[in-house]
Design an enzyme around this catalytic site. Structure first.
Site, PDB file in Angstrom:
ATOM      1  N   GLU A   7      -1.088 -17.959 -27.888  1.00  0.00           N
ATOM      2  CA  GLU A   7       0.058 -17.929 -26.976  1.00  0.00           C
ATOM      3  C   GLU A   7       0.803 -19.259 -26.938  1.00  0.00           C
ATOM      4  O   GLU A   7       1.612 -19.493 -26.051  1.00  0.00           O
ATOM      5  CB  GLU A   7      -0.398 -17.540 -25.567  1.00  0.00           C
ATOM      6  CG  GLU A   7      -1.509 -18.414 -25.008  1.00  0.00           C
ATOM      7  CD  GLU A   7      -1.932 -18.020 -23.601  1.00  0.00           C
ATOM      8  OE1 GLU A   7      -1.192 -17.316 -22.904  1.00  0.00           O
ATOM      9  OE2 GLU A   7      -3.030 -18.461 -23.188  1.00  0.00           O
ATOM     10  N   CYS A  39      -1.612  -8.872 -25.722  1.00  0.00           N
ATOM     11  CA  CYS A  39      -1.777  -8.549 -24.303  1.00  0.00           C
ATOM     12  C   CYS A  39      -0.579  -9.038 -23.481  1.00  0.00           C
ATOM     13  O   CYS A  39      -0.582  -8.922 -22.264  1.00  0.00           O
ATOM     14  CB  CYS A  39      -3.080  -9.120 -23.770  1.00  0.00           C
ATOM     15  SG  CYS A  39      -3.239 -10.885 -24.026  1.00  0.00           S
ATOM     16  N   ASP A  79       3.521 -16.254 -22.720  1.00  0.00           N
ATOM     17  CA  ASP A  79       3.542 -17.706 -22.911  1.00  0.00           C
ATOM     18  C   ASP A  79       4.060 -18.090 -24.287  1.00  0.00           C
ATOM     19  O   ASP A  79       4.780 -19.076 -24.433  1.00  0.00           O
ATOM     20  CB  ASP A  79       2.141 -18.289 -22.695  1.00  0.00           C
ATOM     21  CG  ASP A  79       1.869 -18.520 -21.220  1.00  0.00           C
ATOM     22  OD1 ASP A  79       2.784 -19.005 -20.533  1.00  0.00           O
ATOM     23  OD2 ASP A  79       0.764 -18.209 -20.753  1.00  0.00           O
ATOM     24  N   HIS A 103       0.821  -1.210   0.000  1.00  0.00           N
ATOM     25  CA  HIS A 103       0.000   0.000   0.000  1.00  0.00           C
ATOM     26  C   HIS A 103       0.858   1.264   0.000  1.00  0.00           C
ATOM     27  O   HIS A 103       0.501   2.271  -0.614  1.00  0.00           O
ATOM     28  CB  HIS A 103      -0.943  -0.013   1.214  1.00  0.00           C
ATOM     29  CG  HIS A 103      -2.109  -0.925   0.998  1.00  0.00           C
ATOM     30  ND1 HIS A 103      -2.896  -1.402   2.009  1.00  0.00           N
ATOM     31  CD2 HIS A 103      -2.604  -1.448  -0.135  1.00  0.00           C
ATOM     32  CE1 HIS A 103      -3.842  -2.177   1.487  1.00  0.00           C
ATOM     33  NE2 HIS A 103      -3.670  -2.224   0.204  1.00  0.00           N
TER      34      HIS A 103
HETATM   35  C1  PEP Z   1       0.612 -14.075 -21.926  1.00  0.00           C
HETATM   36  O1  PEP Z   1       0.833 -15.287 -21.843  1.00  0.00           O
HETATM   37  O2  PEP Z   1       1.243 -13.302 -22.669  1.00  0.00           O
HETATM   38  C2  PEP Z   1      -0.439 -13.464 -21.103  1.00  0.00           C
HETATM   39  C3  PEP Z   1      -0.774 -12.205 -21.248  1.00  0.00           C
HETATM   40  O3  PEP Z   1      -1.043 -14.259 -20.186  1.00  0.00           O
HETATM   41  P1  PEP Z   1      -0.468 -14.546 -18.719  1.00  0.00           P
HETATM   42  O4  PEP Z   1       0.734 -13.688 -18.519  1.00  0.00           O
HETATM   43  O5  PEP Z   1      -1.590 -14.226 -17.799  1.00  0.00           O
HETATM   44  O6  PEP Z   1      -0.181 -16.004 -18.822  1.00  0.00           O
HETATM   45 MG    MG Z   2      -0.614 -16.659 -20.939  1.00  0.00          MG
END
Ligand code: PEP
Ligand code: MG
Length: 568
Positions: free
Chosen positions: A428, A499, A452, A186
């Site tokens: 991924e 992502c 991943d 925090h």
């Molecule tokens: C990824 O694998 O790039 C991803 C965004 O998922 P996580 O990091 O939650 O496995």
């Molecule tokens: Mg992932």
């Protein structure tokens, strides 16, 4: 130089003021007038709660609502009967208020601090903070007046508690150094909200420095210098100027579209873990949520979240995003993400095992609860469903079939939902890259999970230091996979986002622009940086760089070329 955890970015240069812990020792004694002792204790609690509410109000005005909730949590905690009730029972049994308070708080602290979970550890430090604040009231020990420190102060203390942080006058404190605390504590959250550079967890720092020592706090790198040499000081004065200049420059991107140098529009989305994070995404000017990691709803829980609980969480995120897209990834567990109450069997090789969509499709009753909650929530905004760890087209088909069944049920029940809710595929795995053309015919959109994808393409276990050198999205193999996935999406005419962490990497962005990536989903704090980088590149420049880099056969050359061309 001392090393710690970089908790709040920026460079602070100033003069040290140590906050030495006060003596809160007391002699535990038995009391005969129990009623008077209870009244004394109640008064201490009432004073604490009243002050905390006042402080929370100040924090809400000066820092933000989310940050004020940290303090409100303290007031709620002590009012919780499971805590204060136990303390009053101990006083009933003749113990003094100090002993009752300490006994119960220490017991809860003991339970939470040993848990292997950042949130539980944070709860432990909140309990310790509450204990100290009320103990000071009982012992009549006055707080150090942090609000009165002079301009240019670097605060040094063992732990900067939320109650201490809330007294900081932003104009006077230029840096914070502590002995404990992590990046998600925090105090770190509050330091970031105040935009004060902070380095946490520097072992023994309180005893290593004197008041008025000169200090440099590099909250970006996690470095601390005490009484630095002239040349070091000069270097950091420059760094500080540069940081401030950059931060100001970024502010001009607030509220703006994400445009390339040619004026083409792209999108910067945010990755979030809880519905509350959606607020952060909005505050940071995200144009949507590209990844809502729904597994946190399951991990921060003692039971499988019900349809209603999940529905409320997704609805909250969608409503917070006010009509902007929210891509909800269905449960991605197994591998590195364990959920104690779900009793996963131990596997030889969990990253290649029974996880994510594989687990969900094998447990359709559980999976349908989540898919139904998301579909129902789609009536409250623009929700999309994203399937993790896809390796076959049939997996996407199976999820779409479940969603179709759910839609039928909802129609029959007269429950509203978005008829056009999309089902997309997280690409991924090496398999998803290889069959991206086939997947693109079945999925409504793609989102590339480079975290991943890198591991599965390079056959590298991230935790294994001996092969860590291979774990990079800049490896030619991974770059080719990314290019192939984006090309397949373009060919099929479906949108494609990213992502994984690579989406926010300034060196990666021009390559992604050249490949044709539409949506970049990043940590909320990186939205403006990503928007700024995109604004600096034209398609022709990005293409020229990509052409050169994609012909390279090793990561060293790739990185050297990208660094040489970087525009920061
Ligand atoms: C990824 O694998 O790039 C991803 C965004 O998922 P996580 O990091 O939650 O496995
Ligand atoms: Mg992932």
């Amino acid at each position: 130089m001392y090393k710690g955890i970089a908790a709040s970015r920026g460079i602070g240069i100033g003069s040290i003021c140590r906050i030495i812990e006060q003596d809160l020792s007391f002699e535990a004694k038995m009391v005969s007038d129990v009623a008077a002792e209870k009244a004394r204790f109640q008064k201490a609690i009432d004073d604490f709660v009243e002050e905390t509410y006042a402080m929370a109000e100040d924090v809400k005005k000066n820092i933000g609502e989310k940050e004020s909730e940290i303090l409100l949590g303290h007031a709620v905690m002590i009012s919780d009967p499971s805590m204060s009730g136990e303390m009053f029972s101990m006083i009933d049994a003749g113990q003094c208020a100090e002993a009752a308070l300490t006994g119960v708080c220490d017991m809860f602290y003991g339970i939470f601090s040993t848990m292997d979970d950042e949130m539980m550890k944070q709860r432990a430090s909140d309990i310790a903070d509450v204990k100290v604040s009320i103990l000071k009231k009982l012992l009549d020990v006055k707080d150090i007046e942090i609000s009165k420190v002079p301009k240019g102060t670097v605060l040094v203390c063992k732990d900067l508690t939320p109650s201490m942080t809330s007294q900081i006058v932003k104009e006077n404190v230029v840096g914070i150094i502590t002995e404990v605390g992590g990046p998600t504590s925090h105090s770190a959250i509050l330091a970031r909200a105040l935009e004060i550079p902070a380095v946490l967890s520097v072992p023994g720092i309180v005893d290593l420095v004197e008041d008025k020592d000169a200090a440099i706090v590099d909250g970006t790198a996690g470095d601390v210098f005490i009484n630095p040499e002239g040349d070091v000081l000069a270097k950091y004065v420059d760094k500080r100027e540069e940081f401030i200049k950059k931060r100001e420059e970024l502010k001009k991107f607030i509220g703006k579209d994400t445009l390339t140098a040619d004026g083409d529009k792209l999108e910067i989305f945010c990755n979030i873990g809880t519905p509350k994070d959606a607020k952060k995404a909005m505050e940071c000017d995200g144009e949507g949520v590209g990844l809502f990691r729904s597994e946190f709803l399951f991990m921060d829980n003692t039971h499988l979240p019900t349809e209603e609980e999940q529905f409320e969480a997704y609805k909250e995120a969608l409503e917070t995003m006010q009509g902007k897209t929210v891509i909800i990834r269905t449960l991605d567990i197994g591998g590195d993400k364990d959920i104690p109450y779900m009793d996963f069997e131990k596997e030889e090789n969990p990253f290649l095992g029974f996880r994510a969509v594989r687990y969900c499709l094998a447990n359709p009753d559980m999976y349908k609860v989540q898919l139904r909650a998301i579909t129902r929530a789609s009536a409250f905004g623009k929700a999309k469903i994203m399937v993790p760890l896809v390796t076959t087209v049939d997996e996407v088909r199976a999820v779409k079939k479940l969603v179709a069944e759910i839609k039928d049920d909802l129609r029959k029940e007269g429950i509203p939902f978005d008829e056009g809710i999309e089902v997309g595929c997280m690409t991924e795995t090496a398999a998803s890259a290889a069959i991206a053309d086939l997947l693109a015919k079945e999925a409504d959109f793609f989102s590339i999970g480079t975290n991943d994808l890198t591991g599965y393409t390079m056959a590298v276990d991230r935790g294994n230091a001996k092969v860590a050198y291979l774990y990079s999205a800049f490896q030619p193999a991974v770059l080719r996979s990314i290019r192939q996935i984006i090309a397949a999406a373009k060919e099929a005419g479906i949108p494609v986002g990213m992502c994984g962490e690579a989406a926010a990497d300034p060196l990666m962005i021009p390559l992604l622009m050249s490949f044709g990536l539409d949506e970049y989903s990043v940590n909320p704090v990186l939205v403006l940086t990503a928007r700024s980088i995109i604004s600096k590149w034209s398609k022709a420049e990005a293409d020229a760089l990509a052409e050169k880099v994609m012909a390279m056969d090793n990561i060293e050359d790739v990185l050297a070329a990208l660094k040489a061309a970087a525009k920061e």
